[in-house]
Write a protein that holds these residues in place. Structure first.
Motif, PDB file in Angstrom:
ATOM      1  N   ALA A   1     -10.973   4.508   2.620  1.00  0.00           N
ATOM      2  CA  ALA A   1     -10.110   3.349   2.363  1.00  0.00           C
ATOM      3  C   ALA A   1      -9.465   3.451   0.989  1.00  0.00           C
ATOM      4  O   ALA A   1      -8.303   3.082   0.811  1.00  0.00           O
ATOM      5  N   THR A   2     -10.201   3.941  -0.022  1.00  0.00           N
ATOM      6  CA  THR A   2      -9.662   4.147  -1.363  1.00  0.00           C
ATOM      7  C   THR A   2     -10.080   5.524  -1.859  1.00  0.00           C
ATOM      8  O   THR A   2     -11.098   6.075  -1.430  1.00  0.00           O
TER       9      THR A   2
ATOM     10  N   THR B   1      -4.280   3.303  10.885  1.00  0.00           N
ATOM     11  CA  THR B   1      -3.681   2.468   9.847  1.00  0.00           C
ATOM     12  C   THR B   1      -3.398   3.345   8.632  1.00  0.00           C
ATOM     13  O   THR B   1      -4.297   4.080   8.192  1.00  0.00           O
ATOM     14  N   PRO B   2      -2.189   3.299   8.072  1.00  0.00           N
ATOM     15  CA  PRO B   2      -1.905   4.131   6.893  1.00  0.00           C
ATOM     16  C   PRO B   2      -2.692   3.664   5.675  1.00  0.00           C
ATOM     17  O   PRO B   2      -2.947   2.471   5.498  1.00  0.00           O
ATOM     18  N   ILE B   3      -3.084   4.603   4.847  1.00  0.00           N
ATOM     19  CA  ILE B   3      -3.736   4.330   3.567  1.00  0.00           C
ATOM     20  C   ILE B   3      -2.716   4.618   2.475  1.00  0.00           C
ATOM     21  O   ILE B   3      -2.212   5.731   2.363  1.00  0.00           O
TER      22      ILE B   3
ATOM     23  N   ALA C   1      -1.867  -0.551  -3.775  1.00  0.00           N
ATOM     24  CA  ALA C   1      -2.523   0.662  -4.251  1.00  0.00           C
ATOM     25  C   ALA C   1      -3.848   0.863  -3.546  1.00  0.00           C
ATOM     26  O   ALA C   1      -4.614  -0.065  -3.349  1.00  0.00           O
ATOM     27  N   ALA C   2      -4.115   2.109  -3.182  1.00  0.00           N
ATOM     28  CA  ALA C   2      -5.307   2.423  -2.411  1.00  0.00           C
ATOM     29  C   ALA C   2      -6.535   2.552  -3.297  1.00  0.00           C
ATOM     30  O   ALA C   2      -7.612   2.814  -2.811  1.00  0.00           O
ATOM     31  N   SER C   3      -6.410   2.373  -4.588  1.00  0.00           N
ATOM     32  CA  SER C   3      -7.525   2.413  -5.530  1.00  0.00           C
ATOM     33  C   SER C   3      -6.915   2.367  -6.909  1.00  0.00           C
ATOM     34  O   SER C   3      -5.714   2.210  -7.059  1.00  0.00           O
TER      35      SER C   3
END
Length: 737
Positions: free
Chosen positions: A64-65, A327-329, A13-15
């Motif tokens: 990033a998140t 880079t994928p998030i 999870a990105a956040s």
């Protein structure tokens, strides 16, 4: 046959999971979220992104998140301006928002009278603010307004030349100001205009014949403009002159926007979204990265080297070397899903789909992994009594079992050529296949199956099954049966309504023609039935007696799921002003007495797209969006909705007024009042506007009998929705139901 298939994991999870709109549902797939993003901008590491369905996201770590922000609208957002880490302006259509506290709160930029609808010429074309309060709003018709206080008061300025407000046909596309008096606006007929007196006059500064779609100034002197057919222009003298050139590339592209980190480092987006375009030398050379298989419609620099791009279904990617590598998030599971099933273990849920696809979560829907059942057919149903032990059924009638969470599968032989409609496993060793007629049961983990005998089950057409606490309920188009011993024996559950005795092939039997869409029992005695006419019924004695729950206010419910005797959902596709099929739910927390709408997803929720689980509820929107809620899908403080009529008993048919009260209310909320005629199953409705004191009014013609009314509203970003109790107005003597 055993088949080992590697599970495909969704990136971490990105956040904290992004919440959907004003509801209490949060994204699990895709991550960070699944709505298409249209614009992005940064102030240092703090950035914002806007997109469809009122999506507004914030990042404090350069992308990033991400976390969701309460924009207070479901309108698609296309415009975004970020002045600093705390100040942003966003809008689209008839809506615009301002925040000066980093998105914790938003105020309305009131350039339209009503946000729910406005003329096409009054929709938002561009925003251009110089500080927290002073700025300009451009409408699609060419009108220009100046605001000194962040969007409460406006002064009309001179319309953009060539637009409809000035007698032409052009449409403004973007605007940028370098001071309170000096600014530029572009139009879709390839012209750019400058003002040096605060939009009191305009003069042309560029005409290329190609629509200019985006303008960005890096300083008072250096600016860029981009547009159709790879148009790229630069000014080094504060906009007095613009030098057009192309960006090159394999084919001409329509450029839609440009964002710059420095006078040299800029990124451009395209209409197709197949690639972004980057320059790091002020437009002397360009690169054309394509960092995503999904179209990318928004991109911006967070620093001279940190570049973030996003687009369709929330796909997000980032680069730390100015676009050389990405880079994928977050990410998205590959594949489509047809329904969602809650597992028996808390925090587990499963989503079957076409071509053997199976999605799985073991953390309450925060993240999902994809596995594949050992079949090339569509997976029709699954049942997991533990997190790892489960069964799957495909549309060809194949039944499969796994003991490792779906990483590998074994094919089972049910002992029949009939194609079942559902599968249910009350334990890892006991599994039932349901339908098309009767039930087949295994007590050895699927090693062997036997047909279950008994008058209630043997020849009964069955289409689905569900857990009923420690019991099991199964149903078909005309029948409901229940088992309290793991499927070994079954009894008939009487349906709502009257039974008639008829003779069929020389035998007398009782018949009830009420159709069955969905059944959900929470234990052997308490259950709910959604009938073929869209009515919801409740029993607390195992079906001996049923009570209708008319508070639903609609006959359009398609799916249903309850977690206990009080909390449940109905799946609907339309509500109020929304006439196109959309992802709505009706939610009850009082056993079906009252229901309030939740606007969850822009895509239609399938009939089996909601599953109320143990502490966590799960939802499938469209064919890919997977969401979860631990709050019953609600967010925000409660509201209260009530309705009344001056008289509830009338001697003869009449025209009446039904009034209501919403609290709290600020005015312009939309409440839907539903009406059902005596003896009817269909509902009609009126959607009315709430006044500033919370009152609303609707008028109706009532006829002889019991006329029923219900009011509902979907809530907003300040309060969650509510549904009124049923109001009954009886005319004449009325017939008993």
């Amino acid at each position: 046959m055993a088949a080992g298939l590697a599970a495909v994991a969704l990136p971490a999870a990105a956040s904290a999971n992004v919440q959907v709109g004003s509801s209490g549902w949060s994204w699990g797939n895709p991550l960070p979220q699944g709505n298409t993003l249209r614009a992005m901008a940064f102030s240092g590491a703090t950035g914002y992104a806007v997109g469809d369905f009122g999506t507004l996201l914030e990042t404090t770590d350069a992308g990033a998140t991400w976390t969701g922000l309460p924009a207070g609208t479901f309108s698609n957002l296309t415009e975004l301006q970020v002045l600093d880490a705390s100040t942003l302006f966003a809008g689209g259509g008839c809506v615009a928002r301002r925040s000066i506290d980093g998105g914790r709160t938003f105020s309305r930029i009131a350039f339209t009278n009503v946000e729910s609808a406005c003329p096409q010429d009054s929709t938002l074309a561009a925003l251009a603010f110089l500080d927290q309060n002073f700025g300009y709003v451009f409408e699609s018709g060419g009108q220009v307004f100046q605001t000194p206080d962040g969007g409460t008061r406006f002064a009309a300025k001179i319309a953009v030349p060539g637009t409809r407000a000035a007698g032409g046909g052009a449409v403004p596309t973007d605007a940028a100001f370098t001071s309170t008096t000096t600014g530029f606006v572009a139009t879709d007929d390839g012209k750019m205009y400058e003002t040096t007196d605060g939009a009191n006059s305009w003069k042309p500064v560029s005409e290329t014949g190609r629509a200019v779609r985006g303008i960005a100034f890096v300083s008072a002197q250096v600016g860029y403009a981009v547009g159709d057919q790879s148009l790229f222009m630069k000014t080094a003298d504060g906009g007095a002159t613009w030098t057009p050139q192309g960006v090159g590339g394999p084919a001409p592209q329509d450029l839609t926007g440009i964002h710059c980190a420095t006078e040299d480092a800029c990124v451009m987006t395209t209409r197709a979204g197949t690639q972004i375009i980057v320059t790091t030398d002020g437009g002397k050379t360009f690169t054309f990265p394509a960092p995503s298989t999904d179209p990318l419609f928004a991109a911006a620099f967070a620093s001279a080297t940190r570049l973030v791009a996003a687009g369709r279904q929330g796909s997000t990617t980032a680069s730390d070397d100015a676009g050389a590598n990405f880079t994928p998030i977050g990410g998205r599971l590959i594949g489509r899903f047809s329904r969602v099933r809650a597992g028996r273990v808390a925090g587990t849920a499963f989503a079957p789909g076409p071509d053997g696809v199976l999605g799985r979560t073991v953390d309450g829907g925060q993240t999902w992994t994809r596995g594949n059942v050992a079949t090339s057919q569509d997976v029709l149903d699954v049942s997991f009594p533990t997190a790892d032990d489960g069964y799957a059924l495909d549309v060809a009638g194949g039944v499969f079992t796994t003991d490792d969470g779906g990483q590998s599968w074994k094919t089972l032989d049910t002992g029949s050529t009939a194609r079942p409609n559902a599968v249910y496993a009350p334990s890892k060793s006991v599994v039932l296949v349901i339908g098309p007629t009767g039930v087949r049961r295994s007590v050895d983990g699927g090693g062997s199956f036997d047909a279950v005998r008994g008058d209630a089950v043997a020849r009964t057409p069955l289409s689905d099954v569900d857990r009923a606490g420690d019991a099991i309920v199964a149903w078909g188009p005309q029948d409901v049966i229940l088992s309290s011993d793991g499927g070994k024996t079954w009894r008939t559950v009487l349906k709502p309504g009257r039974y008639k005795t008829v003779t069929v092939k020389g035998k007398r039997r009782k018949v009830n023609r009420i159709g069955v869409r969905k059944v959900d029992f929470v234990n052997a005695r308490t259950g709910f039935l959604l009938d073929g006419s869209g009515r919801v019924w409740r029993t607390t004695d195992g079906g001996r007696a049923w009570t209708e729950r008319p508070g639903v206010g609609t006959d359009g419910a398609r799916g249903m799921s309850f977690s206990n005797a009080r909390d449940g959902y109905l799946v609907i596709s339309r509500f109020g002003d929304v006439t196109t099929p959309t992802g709505f739910l009706l939610r009850t927390d009082d056993g079906g007495a009252t229901w309030h709408p939740q606007f969850v997803e822009s895509e239609v929720i399938p009939d089996g797209g909601v599953a109320a689980g143990a502490g966590t509820d799960y939802l499938l929107g469209g064919q890919q969006a997977l969401l979860a809620s631990t709050t019953g899908g609600d967010a925000g403080p409660a509201s209260e909705l009530t309705i009344r009529a001056a008289r509830t008993k009338l001697p003869k048919p009449a025209h009446i007024v039904v009034t209501g009260k919403l609290a709290p209310a600020s005015g312009n909320e939309r409440v839907t009042v539903g009406y059902r005629r005596p003896g009817a199953t269909r509902w009609s409705s009126q959607t009315v506007t709430v006044s500033a004191n919370g009152s609303f009014t609707s008028s109706w013609n009532v006829v002889r009998g019991a006329n029923q009314f219900v009011a509902q509203w979907q809530g907003n970003f300040r309060s969650r929705g509510d549904g009124s109790a049923v109001l009954t107005v009886t005319v004449g003597k009325g017939k008993r139901k």
